[in-house]
Scaffold this motif. Structure first.
Motif, PDB file in Angstrom:
ATOM      1  N   MET A  51     104.319  12.498  62.522  1.00  0.00           N
ATOM      2  CA  MET A  51     103.195  13.735  62.164  1.00  0.00           C
ATOM      3  C   MET A  51     104.352  15.093  61.102  1.00  0.00           C
ATOM      4  O   MET A  51     103.593  15.658  59.971  1.00  0.00           O
ATOM      5  N   ALA A  54     105.796  14.277  58.194  1.00  0.00           N
ATOM      6  CA  ALA A  54     104.719  13.713  56.811  1.00  0.00           C
ATOM      7  C   ALA A  54     104.500  15.468  56.582  1.00  0.00           C
ATOM      8  O   ALA A  54     104.459  15.380  55.032  1.00  0.00           O
ATOM      9  N   VAL A  55     103.842  16.218  57.201  1.00  0.00           N
ATOM     10  CA  VAL A  55     103.134  17.114  56.694  1.00  0.00           C
ATOM     11  C   VAL A  55     104.379  18.193  56.690  1.00  0.00           C
ATOM     12  O   VAL A  55     103.416  18.735  55.530  1.00  0.00           O
ATOM     13  N   THR A  56     105.098  18.275  56.859  1.00  0.00           N
ATOM     14  CA  THR A  56     106.155  19.435  56.102  1.00  0.00           C
ATOM     15  C   THR A  56     106.368  19.053  54.724  1.00  0.00           C
ATOM     16  O   THR A  56     106.560  19.624  54.058  1.00  0.00           O
ATOM     17  N   PHE A  58     104.468  16.653  53.064  1.00  0.00           N
ATOM     18  CA  PHE A  58     103.525  17.199  51.930  1.00  0.00           C
ATOM     19  C   PHE A  58     103.506  18.564  51.532  1.00  0.00           C
ATOM     20  O   PHE A  58     102.958  18.846  50.862  1.00  0.00           O
ATOM     21  N   ALA A  59     103.219  19.563  52.669  1.00  0.00           N
ATOM     22  CA  ALA A  59     103.204  20.878  52.298  1.00  0.00           C
ATOM     23  C   ALA A  59     103.781  21.690  51.449  1.00  0.00           C
ATOM     24  O   ALA A  59     103.180  22.252  50.396  1.00  0.00           O
ATOM     25  N   PHE A  62     102.859  20.321  47.679  1.00  0.00           N
ATOM     26  CA  PHE A  62     101.473  20.944  47.558  1.00  0.00           C
ATOM     27  C   PHE A  62     101.595  22.508  47.274  1.00  0.00           C
ATOM     28  O   PHE A  62     101.402  22.814  46.290  1.00  0.00           O
ATOM     29  N   GLU A  79      91.648  18.210  44.178  1.00  0.00           N
ATOM     30  CA  GLU A  79      91.652  18.946  46.190  1.00  0.00           C
ATOM     31  C   GLU A  79      90.111  18.955  46.317  1.00  0.00           C
ATOM     32  O   GLU A  79      89.376  18.900  45.979  1.00  0.00           O
ATOM     33  N   ILE A  85      83.183  22.102  58.760  1.00  0.00           N
ATOM     34  CA  ILE A  85      82.689  21.613  60.328  1.00  0.00           C
ATOM     35  C   ILE A  85      81.039  21.451  61.256  1.00  0.00           C
ATOM     36  O   ILE A  85      80.912  22.340  61.475  1.00  0.00           O
TER      37      ILE A  85
ATOM     38  N   GLY B 100      95.434  14.297  58.146  1.00  0.00           N
ATOM     39  CA  GLY B 100      96.406  14.444  59.596  1.00  0.00           C
ATOM     40  C   GLY B 100      97.278  15.447  58.383  1.00  0.00           C
ATOM     41  O   GLY B 100      98.264  15.892  58.609  1.00  0.00           O
ATOM     42  N   VAL B 101      97.668  14.065  57.773  1.00  0.00           N
ATOM     43  CA  VAL B 101      99.377  14.576  57.285  1.00  0.00           C
ATOM     44  C   VAL B 101      98.823  15.102  55.728  1.00  0.00           C
ATOM     45  O   VAL B 101      99.273  16.696  55.327  1.00  0.00           O
ATOM     46  N   CYS B 102      97.387  14.838  54.884  1.00  0.00           N
ATOM     47  CA  CYS B 102      97.848  15.778  53.436  1.00  0.00           C
ATOM     48  C   CYS B 102      96.485  17.485  54.041  1.00  0.00           C
ATOM     49  O   CYS B 102      96.639  17.806  53.464  1.00  0.00           O
ATOM     50  N   MET B 104      96.465  18.655  56.665  1.00  0.00           N
ATOM     51  CA  MET B 104      96.819  20.018  57.074  1.00  0.00           C
ATOM     52  C   MET B 104      98.585  20.095  56.876  1.00  0.00           C
ATOM     53  O   MET B 104      98.480  21.490  56.659  1.00  0.00           O
ATOM     54  N   GLY B 105      99.177  19.479  55.444  1.00  0.00           N
ATOM     55  CA  GLY B 105      99.685  20.256  54.827  1.00  0.00           C
ATOM     56  C   GLY B 105      99.037  20.882  53.602  1.00  0.00           C
ATOM     57  O   GLY B 105      99.872  22.051  53.483  1.00  0.00           O
ATOM     58  N   ARG B 106      97.236  20.880  53.595  1.00  0.00           N
ATOM     59  CA  ARG B 106      96.436  21.360  52.494  1.00  0.00           C
ATOM     60  C   ARG B 106      96.375  22.640  53.730  1.00  0.00           C
ATOM     61  O   ARG B 106      95.991  24.320  52.772  1.00  0.00           O
ATOM     62  N   VAL B 109      91.185  24.454  57.963  1.00  0.00           N
ATOM     63  CA  VAL B 109      90.633  24.240  58.275  1.00  0.00           C
ATOM     64  C   VAL B 109      90.042  22.752  59.060  1.00  0.00           C
ATOM     65  O   VAL B 109      90.005  22.348  60.362  1.00  0.00           O
TER      66      VAL B 109
END
Lengths: 146, 136
Positions: A51, A54-56, A58-59, A62, A79, A85, B100-102, B104-106, B109
């Motif tokens: 995780m 992958a997040v790093t 993709f961030a 982006f 997007e 929420i 999770g990936v995209c 949080m990458g964006r 919140v």
């Protein structure tokens, strides 16, 4: 040459690389995922690195995309616009989390495992598809505010 | 740990390729739903993505990769889990990839809240199964 004609190829390549990532990392293995979720037992935290990396990556992509007005092979960035929420989001996440913990499969790994032809995986995927349609029929798609 | 980092980097690169290439978020929940809406032109990319995803396992094995799948054979658990994951990801609009990936990458919140929620639910579920002595 019109770059938009390459869009299907981009999607195909992305899916293939995504699947290879799931297989290389071991995310496709339900036993490994359950061990990752077993925080109060025989915890194996290694999957957090999947995780995290992958997040790093993709961030970064982006953020790079922010400098462009459009993607390379399409006319607009799609997007997600939802920011709410609400009970729908939270109840969905809870139901998903419980199912994820029960067997150790989430949608991506379940799909990438289809060609193992493991009958237990196939049974999970059948139930997954049925659950998706039940939610579609009983609850319906999310309403976007105009 | 090297395999986890390498695999995660591939997943991130795949998501990056899809975003910078065609401006789409690689969420498996959306891909799953698209199977049932494939007649819509704006959903067609998801079928190409799915085709690539399905080809990954045969290709990986062909290249000599080992990808063990250790899963319960309890029919009731498989059915309940599949239904919950399919139902929950549909109404929650995402799973480990989209939120999770995209997400949080964006720095979304909403997606971060969803990710923390399903992680906690998964951890609690496994802990309760251990308490109750449910063997998987």
């Amino acid at each position: 040459m019109n770059r938009q004609r390459l869009a299907p190829l981009v999607a195909l390549a992305s899916g293939l690389i995504f699947g290879l990532g799931l297989l290389v990392s071991g995310m496709n293995n339900p036993a490994k995922v359950r061990a990752f979720l077993d925080v109060f037992g025989a915890w194996e935290p290694a999957l957090i690195a999947v995780m995290g990396s992958a997040v790093t990556v993709f961030a970064l992509a982006f953020w790079l995309g922010r400098k462009r007005s459009a993607p390379v092979c399409a006319s607009v960035f799609h997007e997600p616009t939802l920011t709410r929420i609400d009970a729908r989001l939270l109840s969905g996440a809870i139901l998903f989390g419980v199912g994820w913990g029960l067997v150790g499969l989430c949608p991506g790994p379940a799909l990438v495992n289809i060609f193992t032809l493991n009958s237990d995986v196939l049974q999970f995927v059948a139930a997954l598809l049925l659950g998706n349609r039940l939610a579609h029929w009983l609850v319906g798609p999310i309403k976007h505010k105009a | 740990m090297m395999y986890e980092l390498a695999g995660g980097t591939l997943i991130g690169l795949a998501a990056a390729l899809l975003w910078l290439g065609i401006g789409r978020i690689s969420g498996m929940t959306g891909v799953l739903s698209s199977v049932f809406q494939s007649w819509q032109p704006q959903r067609r990319w998801a079928l190409w993505f799915l085709a690539g995803l399905l080809l990954a396992y045969p290709l990986f094995r062909l290249l000599g990769g080992e990808a063990p799948v250790v899963i319960t054979d309890h029919k009731g658990l498989l059915a309940a889990a599949g239904l919950l994951v399919g139902f929950g990801t549909y109404i929650g609009n995402g799973c480990t990839s989209g939120h999770g990936v995209c997400g949080m990458g964006r720095l979304s919140v909403r997606s971060t809240v969803a990710t923390v929620t399903f992680m906690v639910a998964g951890v609690v579920t496994v802990a309760m199964m251990n308490q109750l002595g449910v063997q998987v």
